[in-house]
Motif scaffolding. Structure first.
Motif, mmCIF file in Angstrom:
data_model
loop_
_atom_site.group_PDB
_atom_site.id
_atom_site.type_symbol
_atom_site.label_atom_id
_atom_site.label_comp_id
_atom_site.label_asym_id
_atom_site.label_seq_id
_atom_site.Cartn_x
_atom_site.Cartn_y
_atom_site.Cartn_z
ATOM 1 N N LYS A 161 -2.523 15.870 13.275
ATOM 2 C CA LYS A 161 -2.950 15.957 14.671
ATOM 3 C C LYS A 161 -4.456 16.137 14.714
ATOM 4 O O LYS A 161 -5.003 16.991 14.027
ATOM 5 C CB LYS A 161 -2.256 17.144 15.363
ATOM 6 C CG LYS A 161 -2.744 17.427 16.780
ATOM 7 C CD LYS A 161 -2.417 16.294 17.725
ATOM 8 C CE LYS A 161 -3.175 16.400 19.040
ATOM 9 N NZ LYS A 161 -3.122 15.133 19.802
ATOM 10 N N PHE A 165 -7.894 15.914 17.631
ATOM 11 C CA PHE A 165 -8.310 15.748 19.023
ATOM 12 C C PHE A 165 -9.614 14.968 19.028
ATOM 13 O O PHE A 165 -10.549 15.306 18.303
ATOM 14 C CB PHE A 165 -8.531 17.114 19.686
ATOM 15 C CG PHE A 165 -7.269 17.916 19.814
ATOM 16 C CD1 PHE A 165 -6.431 17.747 20.902
ATOM 17 C CD2 PHE A 165 -6.926 18.845 18.843
ATOM 18 C CE1 PHE A 165 -5.259 18.486 21.013
ATOM 19 C CE2 PHE A 165 -5.761 19.590 18.943
ATOM 20 C CZ PHE A 165 -4.928 19.413 20.038
ATOM 21 N N LEU A 166 -9.644 13.920 19.842
ATOM 22 C CA LEU A 166 -10.855 13.114 19.981
ATOM 23 C C LEU A 166 -11.425 13.433 21.362
ATOM 24 O O LEU A 166 -10.806 13.129 22.378
ATOM 25 C CB LEU A 166 -10.482 11.634 19.866
ATOM 26 C CG LEU A 166 -11.628 10.627 19.805
ATOM 27 C CD1 LEU A 166 -12.575 10.949 18.657
ATOM 28 C CD2 LEU A 166 -11.069 9.213 19.619
ATOM 29 N N LEU A 167 -12.573 14.086 21.382
ATOM 30 C CA LEU A 167 -13.129 14.549 22.655
ATOM 31 C C LEU A 167 -14.160 13.549 23.156
ATOM 32 O O LEU A 167 -15.327 13.591 22.771
ATOM 33 C CB LEU A 167 -13.754 15.940 22.476
ATOM 34 C CG LEU A 167 -12.822 16.975 21.821
ATOM 35 C CD1 LEU A 167 -13.548 18.297 21.632
ATOM 36 C CD2 LEU A 167 -11.555 17.176 22.649
ATOM 37 N N HIS A 168 -13.710 12.652 24.011
ATOM 38 C CA HIS A 168 -14.584 11.584 24.493
ATOM 39 C C HIS A 168 -15.759 12.127 25.288
ATOM 40 O O HIS A 168 -16.836 11.556 25.278
ATOM 41 C CB HIS A 168 -13.786 10.609 25.357
ATOM 42 C CG HIS A 168 -12.758 9.846 24.590
ATOM 43 N ND1 HIS A 168 -13.075 8.800 23.767
ATOM 44 C CD2 HIS A 168 -11.409 9.986 24.512
ATOM 45 C CE1 HIS A 168 -11.964 8.320 23.214
ATOM 46 N NE2 HIS A 168 -10.951 9.020 23.647
ATOM 47 N N ASP A 187 -2.858 16.995 26.702
ATOM 48 C CA ASP A 187 -3.451 16.334 25.538
ATOM 49 C C ASP A 187 -3.836 14.908 25.920
ATOM 50 O O ASP A 187 -3.321 13.935 25.361
ATOM 51 C CB ASP A 187 -2.425 16.348 24.375
ATOM 52 C CG ASP A 187 -3.026 15.825 23.065
ATOM 53 O OD1 ASP A 187 -4.269 15.732 22.966
ATOM 54 O OD2 ASP A 187 -2.233 15.504 22.151
ATOM 55 N N GLN A 238 -5.505 11.377 26.187
ATOM 56 C CA GLN A 238 -6.070 10.563 25.120
ATOM 57 C C GLN A 238 -7.233 9.697 25.602
ATOM 58 O O GLN A 238 -8.195 9.505 24.897
ATOM 59 C CB GLN A 238 -4.980 9.631 24.542
ATOM 60 C CG GLN A 238 -3.692 10.348 24.159
ATOM 61 C CD GLN A 238 -3.836 11.153 22.887
ATOM 62 O OE1 GLN A 238 -4.399 10.685 21.916
ATOM 63 N NE2 GLN A 238 -3.347 12.378 22.897
ATOM 64 N N HIS A 239 -7.096 9.157 26.800
ATOM 65 C CA HIS A 239 -8.091 8.204 27.290
ATOM 66 C C HIS A 239 -9.300 8.951 27.880
ATOM 67 O O HIS A 239 -9.134 9.995 28.510
ATOM 68 C CB HIS A 239 -7.437 7.312 28.352
ATOM 69 C CG HIS A 239 -8.284 6.145 28.763
ATOM 70 N ND1 HIS A 239 -9.262 6.247 29.736
ATOM 71 C CD2 HIS A 239 -8.322 4.862 28.325
ATOM 72 C CE1 HIS A 239 -9.850 5.058 29.885
ATOM 73 N NE2 HIS A 239 -9.293 4.214 29.036
ATOM 74 N N PRO A 240 -10.503 8.424 27.679
ATOM 75 C CA PRO A 240 -11.693 9.101 28.219
ATOM 76 C C PRO A 240 -11.568 9.408 29.717
ATOM 77 O O PRO A 240 -11.959 10.491 30.159
ATOM 78 C CB PRO A 240 -12.821 8.084 27.982
ATOM 79 C CG PRO A 240 -12.352 7.212 26.865
ATOM 80 C CD PRO A 240 -10.851 7.199 26.929
ATOM 81 N N GLN A 296 -9.270 12.310 30.220
ATOM 82 C CA GLN A 296 -9.942 13.549 29.795
ATOM 83 C C GLN A 296 -10.912 14.018 30.881
ATOM 84 O O GLN A 296 -11.014 15.214 31.164
ATOM 85 C CB GLN A 296 -10.673 13.327 28.468
ATOM 86 C CG GLN A 296 -9.698 13.107 27.309
ATOM 87 C CD GLN A 296 -10.367 13.118 25.936
ATOM 88 O OE1 GLN A 296 -11.587 13.205 25.822
ATOM 89 N NE2 GLN A 296 -9.554 13.022 24.899
#
Lengths: 229, 258
Positions: free
Chosen positions: A11, A13-16, B242, B244-246, B249
């Protein structure tokens, strides 16, 4: 009998909004829990215990690997299952007690708990809910009130009643005794032991070592990734 | 369209001049399921609701509905009277502004009873009794049955609209910002009412809202739209906790928590 297992679970987390920062939390997690067993997740704060628990529930979307849950006799992979199937698995198989109660406006404590009962009439659900709340020392005069104004410990006990009333074969518990006094803590220990005796599989995070020692058969240590690497 | 879906859309496209309202939108809904469509104003969510419900035609794409006999019907190829009949009985539509649905010159009881009459009920006493029963379900006092809607508050009007919509026991209800123009205290009451009615009656709902808290409270699944495109969809709590897409978010992180 294995009730829940993960294979090579990861897992991140990608923080855009933070310039695409990627935080890796879990990698290569292989974990399982049997019917009648309680596994305690341990590890330092920030290691990813709650992330693991939330991934098991499908609340967080796993990055890779599998999470297999025994649902009505067959293994269902939560990572690839359709949202509709995950809803069904949560309804019948997988219970979750979060640390904090998400309050539904205007709904009484009794209804919040009764709402989570499964396969019984409305009246039975209310009786079961009242009995569970009474066991958890929530006085009857509070049952009809929405829990928004309740104390932290009272809200946690509403949450516990909600988690236990469904009698799910697998229970995930995130710090179920964090805001409880010793008397109530002991009741929760008793409830977890009863669930195990009834063949339920329990996975929990218990900071209180007294609780952990009382209920856990095994420890699963979640390591922060930089240490594990 | 697979096994037992109630409503399925494939490849919906719709442009208003230079503005893309729907760009290759697919969507499935199962019986008893609540699907929320979220996004900012102008994201295309209300257009999607209008196209799914046959109120607006797409430039391309198809919407299938499974009728109570199990037959698939193409919503946009139906004759207009058949679509109207669907909207009168098997479907319901809850508008943000209840005045768009209610007849303001007809009593509360008349507003509820009218849907029953449109469906073929003729016995006045039964219709009135059923109307009163529904007013009570939506927490409007039975003695208001003969009052005109204009004497009702905004929250009461919205509840009256819900009674009028649900009286025919629809299988599918479309809702466009049902708590939109209401005070917060009234919103909470209405949300709780919608939640319990939808659950008890097993109604499938397509709900448009810009309020993520409303989606969390009511919906099993959410679809996030941005400029006519579905950028993310899935389990409600997963998408909100959670994202995922900008864009999701951004939406989730922009909510003020009280």
């Amino acid at each position: 009998m294995i009730m829940l297992e993960t294979e090579n679970l990861s897992k991140n987390f990608l923080l855009h909004l933070q310039g695409g920062v990627r935080i890796d939390v879990l990698r290569g997690v292989d974990f399982s829990v049997q019917a009648g067993e309680c596994v305690a997740l341990t590890g330092p704060s920030g290691a990813g215990k709650t992330t693991l628990l939330r991934s098991l529930y499908g609340n967080y979307r796993a990055g890779g690997g599998a999470i297999r849950v025994r649902h009505e006799g067959a293994m269902v992979d939560i990572v690839t299952a359709s949202p509709r199937l995950v809803v069904e698995v949560r309804d019948r198989t997988l219970g979750y007690v979060s640390q904090f109660l998400r309050v539904v406006p205007r709904v009484s404590a009794l209804d919040i708990v009764a709402d989570a009962a499964r396969g019984v009439s409305t009246q039975q659900a209310h009786e079961m809910a009242a009995a569970l709340l009474a066991r958890l020392n929530i006085p009857a005069r509070l049952h009809g009130l929405p829990p928004a104004t309740f104390s932290g410990g009272e809200q946690q006990r509403i949450n516990l009643a909600r988690g236990f009333i469904g009698s799910h074969p697998i229970l995930l518990l995130d710090e179920p005794t964090a805001s409880l006094d010793n008397a109530n803590r002991d009741i929760v220990i008793e409830m977890i032991l009863e669930a195990k005796a009834a063949g339920k599989a329990v996975v929990g995070i218990f900071h209180d070592t007294f609780v952990r020692d009382a209920v856990a058969n095994r420890i699963f240590n979640v390591l922060p990734l930089q240490d594990a690497a | 369209m697979n096994d037992d879906t109630l409503l399925s859309a494939r490849g919906l496209n719709l442009r208003f001049g230079a503005v893309t309202a729907l760009d290759q939108v697919d969507c499935d809904l199962w019986p008893g399921e609540v699907l929320a469509i979220v996004g900012e104003s102008g994201s295309g969510k209300t257009t999607l609701l209008n196209v799914l419900s046959g109120r607006m035609a797409p430039q391309s794409g198809v919407v299938w509905y499974r009728d109570p006999n199990g037959h698939l019907v193409d919503v946009h190829a139906m004759p207009a009277p058949a679509l109207r009949a669907l909207h009168r009985s098997d479907w319901g539509f809850v508008h943000q502004n209840p005045r768009d649905n209610l007849r303001m010159g007809v009593t509360a009881g008349g507003n509820v009873g009218e849907r029953l009459m449109a469906q073929g009920s003729r016995h006045y006493g039964n219709i009135r009794a059923e109307a009163i029963a529904w007013l009570e379900q939506v927490e409007i006092d039975a003695d208001r049955v003969d009052h005109l809607p204009r004497t009702f508050s905004g929250g009461m009007l919205q509840r009256l609209q819900i009674a009028r919509t649900l009286v025919t026991h629809p299988r599918l209800v479309f809702m466009d910002e049902p708590t939109g123009g209401l005070d917060v205290s009234v919103q909470a009451r209405l949300l709780d009412l919608i939640r319990s009615l939808v659950r008890r009656l097993g109604i499938a709902v397509v709900l448009v809202t810009h309020d993520l808290a409303v989606a969390r409270l009511l919906a099993h699944r959410v679809m996030v739209m941005q400029r006519g495109v579905v950028v993310e969809s899935g389990l409600t709590d997963q998408v909100l906790d959670d994202p995922q897409h900008p864009y999701t978010q951004l939406l989730v992180s922009s909510v003020l928590s009280a």
